[in-house]
Each structure stands twice: as C-alpha cells, then as structure tokens.
Design a protein around this motif. Sequence first.
Motif, short mmCIF file in Angstrom:
data_model
loop_
_atom_site.label_atom_id
_atom_site.label_comp_id
_atom_site.label_asym_id
_atom_site.label_seq_id
_atom_site.Cartn_x
_atom_site.Cartn_y
_atom_site.Cartn_z
N ALA A 11 10.03 0.17 -13.20
CA ALA A 11 10.70 -1.14 -13.17
C ALA A 11 10.12 -2.03 -12.08
O ALA A 11 9.88 -3.22 -12.28
CB ALA A 11 12.21 -0.95 -12.96
N GLU A 12 9.89 -1.46 -10.90
CA GLU A 12 9.37 -2.25 -9.79
C GLU A 12 7.92 -2.70 -10.03
O GLU A 12 7.49 -3.74 -9.52
CB GLU A 12 9.43 -1.42 -8.49
CG GLU A 12 10.82 -1.20 -7.95
CD GLU A 12 11.54 -0.03 -8.62
OE1 GLU A 12 12.69 0.24 -8.27
OE2 GLU A 12 10.92 0.63 -9.50
N LEU A 13 7.18 -1.91 -10.81
CA LEU A 13 5.77 -2.23 -11.07
C LEU A 13 5.57 -3.16 -12.27
O LEU A 13 4.45 -3.59 -12.53
CB LEU A 13 4.98 -0.94 -11.30
CG LEU A 13 4.65 -0.12 -10.05
CD1 LEU A 13 4.21 1.29 -10.42
CD2 LEU A 13 3.58 -0.82 -9.22
N VAL A 49 0.86 -1.17 0.00
CA VAL A 49 0.00 0.00 0.00
C VAL A 49 0.90 1.23 0.00
O VAL A 49 1.68 1.43 0.94
CB VAL A 49 -0.94 0.03 1.22
CG1 VAL A 49 -1.79 1.29 1.21
CG2 VAL A 49 -1.83 -1.21 1.25
N LEU A 50 0.83 2.02 -1.06
CA LEU A 50 1.62 3.23 -1.16
C LEU A 50 0.80 4.40 -0.65
O LEU A 50 -0.23 4.74 -1.23
CB LEU A 50 2.05 3.47 -2.60
CG LEU A 50 2.78 2.30 -3.30
CD1 LEU A 50 3.24 2.73 -4.69
CD2 LEU A 50 3.95 1.80 -2.47
N GLY A 51 1.22 4.97 0.45
CA GLY A 51 0.47 6.03 1.10
C GLY A 51 0.06 5.59 2.49
O GLY A 51 -0.62 4.55 2.63
N ASN A 52 0.47 6.30 3.51
CA ASN A 52 0.18 5.89 4.88
C ASN A 52 -0.76 6.86 5.58
O ASN A 52 -0.74 6.99 6.80
CB ASN A 52 1.47 5.73 5.67
CG ASN A 52 2.31 7.00 5.72
OD1 ASN A 52 1.99 7.97 5.04
ND2 ASN A 52 3.38 7.00 6.51
N GLY A 53 -1.61 7.53 4.80
CA GLY A 53 -2.62 8.41 5.38
C GLY A 53 -3.86 7.62 5.76
O GLY A 53 -3.83 6.40 5.95
N ARG A 54 -4.99 8.33 5.85
CA ARG A 54 -6.23 7.67 6.29
C ARG A 54 -6.67 6.58 5.32
O ARG A 54 -7.08 5.50 5.74
CB ARG A 54 -7.34 8.72 6.44
CG ARG A 54 -7.12 9.68 7.58
CD ARG A 54 -8.21 10.70 7.69
NE ARG A 54 -8.28 11.55 6.50
CZ ARG A 54 -9.12 12.57 6.36
NH1 ARG A 54 -9.97 12.87 7.33
NH2 ARG A 54 -9.12 13.31 5.26
N PRO A 99 10.76 7.88 -2.04
CA PRO A 99 11.05 6.96 -3.15
C PRO A 99 11.62 5.61 -2.71
O PRO A 99 11.23 4.57 -3.23
CB PRO A 99 12.07 7.75 -3.99
CG PRO A 99 11.78 9.18 -3.67
CD PRO A 99 11.36 9.20 -2.23
N GLY A 100 12.53 5.61 -1.76
CA GLY A 100 13.14 4.35 -1.34
C GLY A 100 12.15 3.39 -0.71
O GLY A 100 12.13 2.19 -1.02
N ALA A 101 11.30 3.91 0.16
CA ALA A 101 10.31 3.06 0.83
C ALA A 101 9.31 2.49 -0.16
O ALA A 101 8.96 1.30 -0.10
CB ALA A 101 9.58 3.85 1.91
N ALA A 102 8.85 3.32 -1.09
CA ALA A 102 7.88 2.86 -2.08
C ALA A 102 8.49 1.80 -3.00
O ALA A 102 7.84 0.80 -3.33
CB ALA A 102 7.37 4.04 -2.89
N ALA A 103 9.73 2.01 -3.42
CA ALA A 103 10.38 1.05 -4.31
C ALA A 103 10.57 -0.29 -3.62
O ALA A 103 10.32 -1.35 -4.21
CB ALA A 103 11.72 1.61 -4.79
N ASP A 104 11.01 -0.27 -2.37
CA ASP A 104 11.23 -1.52 -1.64
C ASP A 104 9.93 -2.29 -1.45
O ASP A 104 9.89 -3.52 -1.64
CB ASP A 104 11.85 -1.22 -0.27
CG ASP A 104 13.30 -0.75 -0.37
OD1 ASP A 104 13.91 -0.95 -1.43
OD2 ASP A 104 13.79 -0.18 0.62
N ALA A 105 8.87 -1.59 -1.08
CA ALA A 105 7.58 -2.26 -0.86
C ALA A 105 7.02 -2.81 -2.16
O ALA A 105 6.49 -3.92 -2.22
CB ALA A 105 6.59 -1.29 -0.23
#
Length: 203
Positions: A70-72, A11-16, A39-45
């Motif tokens: 690339a990650e997607l 899940v990209l985005g840690n809001g509500r 960017p780093g956290a999103a790419a790793d996840a």
Amino acid sequence: MDRIIMTTIAVLGNGRVGGNLATALTRAGHEVTVADRTPGAAADATRTARIVINATPGAGSLERLADLRAELRGKILVDVSNATVDGPDGLPADLIHPGSSLAEHLQEALPETRVVKTLNTMLYPVMTAPAMLTRAPDAFLSGDDPQAKQTVHDLLLDLGWHKEWITDLGGIRTARATEAAILFVPHVIRSGGFAPFAISIAR
C-alpha cells in the motif's frame, strides 16, 4: 522529462549500502530518510517518499517489501539488492531466484509500483564514487517503465555517474542478467581482496 533537482527519497536499510547512498543523495540536495528493517520505520519512511531505494539484504527483500504494498503504490522502487544464498565464508554462493530475479519478483508482487534495478553489479563504495576506479564502470538499468528509468538515470548522475557509463538494458526481465553477475563477486574478492570494483563492458 525535466531533470529533478530535489526529491524525497526513502532508503530502506541502514547498513553500509543504505548509509552510503543516503549520505551521497543528501549531499546532492535530495531530502532523504533512512529506515531500518523494522516494519513501522519502513512504512513511515515509504509513505512520505516519492522514490524508495531497497538496500535491505536481498534474501528477505521480497517479503519485507510485499508487506509495504500500500505504501509503495505509485512510487518508484529502486532495487540495488541481490538475493543470494551465502556460503560458509559469508560470500554469495548461489542465487535465490535462478532463472529469474529479485527485481522481477518484486515487480510481480508490487504491480502498482515501478521497479527499477540498478547499481547491483559493484561493491558498494563504487555506487556513489564511480570515478574512484581506474577504468570507467557501467551502471545498468532494468525496468518496464521508461519514465521511472529516466528518473533513476538522473539520480545516478547526481551520484557522480557519467551518462555514457549508464546503460538501459530494457525491461525488468533483464535484471536476471545483472543479478547473476553477483556470482563473480566471491571469486574476485578471493583473488584480489576486498577492493572496490564494478562490472564493466568493454566496447
């Protein structure tokens, strides 16, 4: 295809919105990682997930996700965001992509990713608790890949949606219709307050 019992989801985005979806999907038995917008956290996840949910603010989603091309690659991208220009009160005032949609732009920018638009026609609490409303809501699916839409359909069942509440609208181009529905939101909120609601089609 067979029903997926457990899958890896980023899940990209840690809001509500993102937090609400992550909690519900974890409760349903999925392995969920939540990444903030760095960017780093999103790419790793994204790299380790089978399904990625875009719950980042829609105004910046296209640029952020294009950087994760690339990650997607080969993944299902579930887009629940709306790309809007906010008014002085912070509520949506206009669309960033009039005559098109964020989902279409994401699919164009990520040709090797299967984009599915859903859950963008309601306030965020309804995404994971649709039965909270007094009338049955609708969740719409837009996407070019039938198998990807079936996978997302099954995720919606895990979130408490009944199959008769889920409508497949067709290809990704149909997302421009559901994204335009966001323009209802500020007027509904000003009229009735910030109470959970969803767009529903009476039949």
